[in-house]
Design an enzyme around this catalytic site. Sequence first.
Site, short mmCIF file in Angstrom:
data_model
loop_
_atom_site.label_atom_id
_atom_site.label_comp_id
_atom_site.label_asym_id
_atom_site.label_seq_id
_atom_site.Cartn_x
_atom_site.Cartn_y
_atom_site.Cartn_z
N ARG A 126 12.49 -1.99 5.44
CA ARG A 126 10.98 -1.66 6.14
C ARG A 126 10.40 -2.48 7.04
O ARG A 126 9.80 -1.91 7.76
CB ARG A 126 10.11 -1.44 4.77
CG ARG A 126 8.66 -0.65 5.01
CD ARG A 126 7.76 -0.70 3.96
NE ARG A 126 6.60 -0.16 3.89
CZ ARG A 126 5.20 -0.59 4.12
NH1 ARG A 126 5.00 -1.66 3.50
NH2 ARG A 126 4.31 0.32 4.02
N ILE A 135 2.15 3.17 8.84
CA ILE A 135 3.33 3.35 8.01
C ILE A 135 2.87 3.41 6.54
O ILE A 135 2.23 2.68 6.22
CB ILE A 135 4.33 2.19 8.25
CG1 ILE A 135 5.70 2.34 7.30
CG2 ILE A 135 3.73 0.72 7.87
CD1 ILE A 135 6.88 1.38 7.59
N SER A 136 3.18 4.39 5.93
CA SER A 136 2.58 4.74 4.61
C SER A 136 2.94 3.56 3.64
O SER A 136 4.04 3.00 3.61
CB SER A 136 3.17 6.32 4.11
OG SER A 136 2.53 7.32 4.76
N GLN A 137 2.01 3.54 2.53
CA GLN A 137 2.28 2.72 1.39
C GLN A 137 3.67 3.18 0.78
O GLN A 137 3.76 4.33 0.51
CB GLN A 137 1.23 2.76 0.16
CG GLN A 137 1.30 2.01 -0.88
CD GLN A 137 0.08 2.41 -1.84
OE1 GLN A 137 -0.79 3.17 -1.41
NE2 GLN A 137 0.22 1.86 -2.98
#
Length: 213
Positions: free
Chosen positions: A37, A63-65
């Site tokens: 990530r 950027i999503s959780q």
Amino acid sequence: MKDTTRHQGKRRQLVQILKDKGITNSLVLKAIGKIPRHFFMDSSFEHHAYQDKAFPIAADQTISQPYTVAFQSELLEIEKGHNVLEIGTGSGYQTAVLCELGGKVYSIERQQELYKKTKLFLTKLGYRPRYLSFGDGYKGLPEYAPFDSIIVTAGAPYVPKPLLAQLKIGGKLVIPVGDDPQIMHRYIRTSATSFEKKEYGEFRFVPLLEDKN
């Protein structure tokens, strides 16, 4: 940027956090455990990459959780070879997860800056989505429909009818709907004209942008 043993250890810790929060799909957990990530984020956030938090990326997007990525991915129930449409390519992290799950991924990004950057970056990492498009996510990709799964990674004020229309019978649309926060919805197409809907609680996303021209 490198993927060190420290990064890999932090990913294992993240996978455990997601398990503790209720994610059970082993393929989703494996994908989260595999994908670096920190590669998808600004280097200034590298040390925070494996926290279960959203972070800013280019073009005022995020950027999503990881929990959100895992939760939406689990709801899609992707099987190898499924045609998957992603609305909002963003950093490409969710795209990579969908590829790891065996989906034939088609993705649309509204921000040209992100589209160009992410298209090059995913290729560099070895991910080969079937088609990356710069365009209006509200319209979907009718020329590649029908889809087994459609995932929307931004908050939609309403459910776009073209996306429902582009689902196969038995196909699933996972979409956060509302202003702030949004409610996660899953629609399963049960016939040519009917859909089964279920809600899954509150989440927070950046808004889904529409082409006003």
